[in-house]
Design an enzyme around this catalytic site. Structure first.
Site, PDB file in Angstrom:
ATOM      1  CB  THR A  99      -0.928   0.010   1.226  1.00  0.00           C
ATOM      2  OG1 THR A  99      -0.134  -0.158   2.399  1.00  0.00           O
ATOM      3  CG2 THR A  99      -1.947  -1.113   1.149  1.00  0.00           C
ATOM      4  CB  ALA A 123      -5.806  -5.773  -4.185  1.00  0.00           C
ATOM      5  CG  HIS A 153      -3.563  -1.253   9.847  1.00  0.00           C
ATOM      6  ND1 HIS A 153      -4.580  -0.397   9.462  1.00  0.00           N
ATOM      7  CD2 HIS A 153      -3.531  -2.260   8.940  1.00  0.00           C
ATOM      8  CE1 HIS A 153      -5.133  -0.871   8.352  1.00  0.00           C
ATOM      9  NE2 HIS A 153      -4.524  -1.999   8.013  1.00  0.00           N
ATOM     10  CE  LYS A 157      -1.446   0.508   6.828  1.00  0.00           C
ATOM     11  NZ  LYS A 157      -0.853  -0.175   5.676  1.00  0.00           N
TER      12      LYS A 157
HETATM   13  P1  NAP Z   1       7.007  -5.875   6.287  1.00  0.00           P
HETATM   14  O1  NAP Z   1       6.910  -7.023   7.232  1.00  0.00           O
HETATM   15  O2  NAP Z   1       7.812  -4.665   6.689  1.00  0.00           O
HETATM   16  O3  NAP Z   1       7.554  -6.452   4.902  1.00  0.00           O
HETATM   17  C1  NAP Z   1       8.109  -5.690   3.870  1.00  0.00           C
HETATM   18  C2  NAP Z   1       9.283  -6.486   3.353  1.00  0.00           C
HETATM   19  O4  NAP Z   1       9.755  -5.944   2.126  1.00  0.00           O
HETATM   20  C3  NAP Z   1      10.469  -6.462   4.336  1.00  0.00           C
HETATM   21  O5  NAP Z   1      10.917  -7.796   4.549  1.00  0.00           O
HETATM   22  C4  NAP Z   1      11.499  -5.629   3.580  1.00  0.00           C
HETATM   23  O6  NAP Z   1      12.814  -5.997   3.910  1.00  0.00           O
HETATM   24  C5  NAP Z   1      11.180  -6.005   2.161  1.00  0.00           C
HETATM   25  N1  NAP Z   1      11.787  -5.118   1.162  1.00  0.00           N
HETATM   26  C6  NAP Z   1      12.232  -3.839   1.313  1.00  0.00           C
HETATM   27  N2  NAP Z   1      12.729  -3.389   0.142  1.00  0.00           N
HETATM   28  C7  NAP Z   1      12.582  -4.402  -0.756  1.00  0.00           C
HETATM   29  C8  NAP Z   1      12.909  -4.561  -2.133  1.00  0.00           C
HETATM   30  N3  NAP Z   1      13.522  -3.570  -2.814  1.00  0.00           N
HETATM   31  N4  NAP Z   1      12.636  -5.730  -2.758  1.00  0.00           N
HETATM   32  C9  NAP Z   1      12.045  -6.734  -2.082  1.00  0.00           C
HETATM   33  N5  NAP Z   1      11.720  -6.663  -0.762  1.00  0.00           N
HETATM   34  C10 NAP Z   1      11.989  -5.506  -0.117  1.00  0.00           C
HETATM   35  O7  NAP Z   1       5.565  -5.343   5.925  1.00  0.00           O
HETATM   36  P2  NAP Z   1       4.196  -6.192   5.790  1.00  0.00           P
HETATM   37  O8  NAP Z   1       3.395  -6.080   7.032  1.00  0.00           O
HETATM   38  O9  NAP Z   1       4.492  -7.529   5.205  1.00  0.00           O
HETATM   39  O10 NAP Z   1       3.461  -5.310   4.708  1.00  0.00           O
HETATM   40  C11 NAP Z   1       3.969  -5.156   3.386  1.00  0.00           C
HETATM   41  C12 NAP Z   1       3.047  -4.263   2.600  1.00  0.00           C
HETATM   42  O11 NAP Z   1       1.801  -4.921   2.411  1.00  0.00           O
HETATM   43  C13 NAP Z   1       2.706  -2.935   3.298  1.00  0.00           C
HETATM   44  O12 NAP Z   1       2.648  -1.906   2.327  1.00  0.00           O
HETATM   45  C14 NAP Z   1       1.336  -3.197   3.898  1.00  0.00           C
HETATM   46  O13 NAP Z   1       0.580  -2.005   4.061  1.00  0.00           O
HETATM   47  C15 NAP Z   1       0.751  -4.066   2.822  1.00  0.00           C
HETATM   48  N6  NAP Z   1      -0.388  -4.892   3.219  1.00  0.00           N
HETATM   49  C16 NAP Z   1      -1.303  -5.116   2.257  1.00  0.00           C
HETATM   50  C17 NAP Z   1      -2.381  -5.928   2.510  1.00  0.00           C
HETATM   51  C18 NAP Z   1      -3.362  -6.160   1.404  1.00  0.00           C
HETATM   52  O14 NAP Z   1      -4.321  -6.930   1.595  1.00  0.00           O
HETATM   53  N7  NAP Z   1      -3.191  -5.550   0.249  1.00  0.00           N
HETATM   54  C19 NAP Z   1      -2.541  -6.522   3.762  1.00  0.00           C
HETATM   55  C20 NAP Z   1      -1.581  -6.301   4.736  1.00  0.00           C
HETATM   56  C21 NAP Z   1      -0.494  -5.494   4.447  1.00  0.00           C
HETATM   57  P3  NAP Z   1      13.576  -5.215   5.131  1.00  0.00           P
HETATM   58  O15 NAP Z   1      12.736  -5.437   6.348  1.00  0.00           O
HETATM   59  O16 NAP Z   1      14.879  -5.913   5.164  1.00  0.00           O
HETATM   60  O17 NAP Z   1      13.650  -3.783   4.716  1.00  0.00           O
END
Ligand code: NAP
Length: 263
Positions: A99, A123, A153, A157
């Protein structure tokens, strides 16, 4: 078999999506991406000891090494825009859950997808219940124009308000247009007390440990109120939507914004 790569596989959502792809009978996991990964293969990680899937730090190396139909992206807002452009330019259909993309970002990506005749999905929320919550809210706004959105959340986040709250506000605004709520002379004695403003409606963002993803859309009218609420208690709630997206984008030649457009 749909060949899939997952960007952000070490994150909370990316890890859940990786497991979903591995368990799904019609999907094949071709590779995973994280620029900070130390592993070269998933089998070096305790959760995946019997899984032989390459880990990539660099997206160019990924496309040079494996063939993929779909690019699942659960990374960070600054990265997802670039990743999605990269996927489209390489003929890989993006399924983006990250997002924080702006309206301009989404338009640019849709134009790029049209140019490359490549389908995809962005999405803000993959939970079916959340999609229904947004649709019900848009329906209710026809009769109840006064509304405030509270999204709640976990405290890790990064973006606020949530993509779901923004999408809900957009859908409500489409039904009722601009409508200034509250008293015209109201003043905040502490800045931000009334929340963010979108087309005259307020959006409030709560961040607390223990929460996953929740949203309440609260309508008020003379002598009555209506509250529509959705709760994701667990990240598995998003996975049927992600799986549906991976299947549907294979039949489409446009980049769709919102899971509801594929249901
Ligand atoms: P998260 O745990 O912080 O995961 C993000 C991951 O992406 C981290 O492991 C990060 O690594 C990695 N990353 C950073 N730069 C990258 C790159 N260039 N290439 C590949 N990976 C990279 O966050 P999350 O809770 O999983 O959420 C991720 C996203 O999904 C957020 O934007 C959240 O708002 C969204 N989300 C969407 C939904 C939906 O239904 N659409 C539901 C829940 C969450 P590092 O930690 O090493 O930086």
């Amino acid at each position: 078999m749909i060949k899939i790569v997952v960007a952000g596989f070490k994150g909370r959502m990316g890890n859940t999506a990786t497991k979903m792809v591995l368990e799904h009978q019609e999907f094949k996991l071709m590779g995973v991406l994280d620029p900070y990964a130390k592993e070269r293969n998933l089998n070096e990680m305790t959760d995946y000891t019997s899984i032989d899937v390459p880990v990539f730090k660099d997206k160019q190396e990924l496309v040079n090494s494996v063939e993929a139909d779909v690019w699942i992206d659960f990374t960070v807002p600054e990265v997802a825009f670039e990743n999605t452009q990269f996927a489209l330019r390489n003929g890989i259909r993006p399924v983006v859950g990250t997002t924080g993309l702006s309206e301009d970002n989404v338009t640019t990506l849709q134009e790029l997808a049209a140019k490359h005749h490549t389908g995809g999905l962005i999405a803000p929320n993959f939970a079916i219940g959340a999609v229904l919550m947004m649709q019900f809210a848009a329906q209710a706004a026809k009769y109840f124009p006064d509304v405030e959105i509270m999204e709640l959340h976990h405290d890790n986040k990064l973006d606020a308000p949530s993509g779901t709250a923004i999408k809900t506000a957009e859908m409500i605004a489409e039904e009722r247009g601009f409508h200034q709520q509250g008293h015209p002379e109201e003043k905040e004695s502490i800045e931000g007390a009334r929340g963010a403003d979108y087309q005259g409606m307020k959006i409030h963002s709560v961040r607390l440990p223990g929460l996953v993803a929740h949203q309440q859309v609260q309508f008020g009218s003379k002598g009555e109120g209506l509250t529509i609420r959705h709760d994701s208690y667990d990240r598995s709630s998003f996975m049927s939507g992600v799986a549906l997206g991976c299947t549907k984008v294979m039949e489409s030649n446009e980049l769709v914004y919102g899971l509801e457009n594929l249901l």
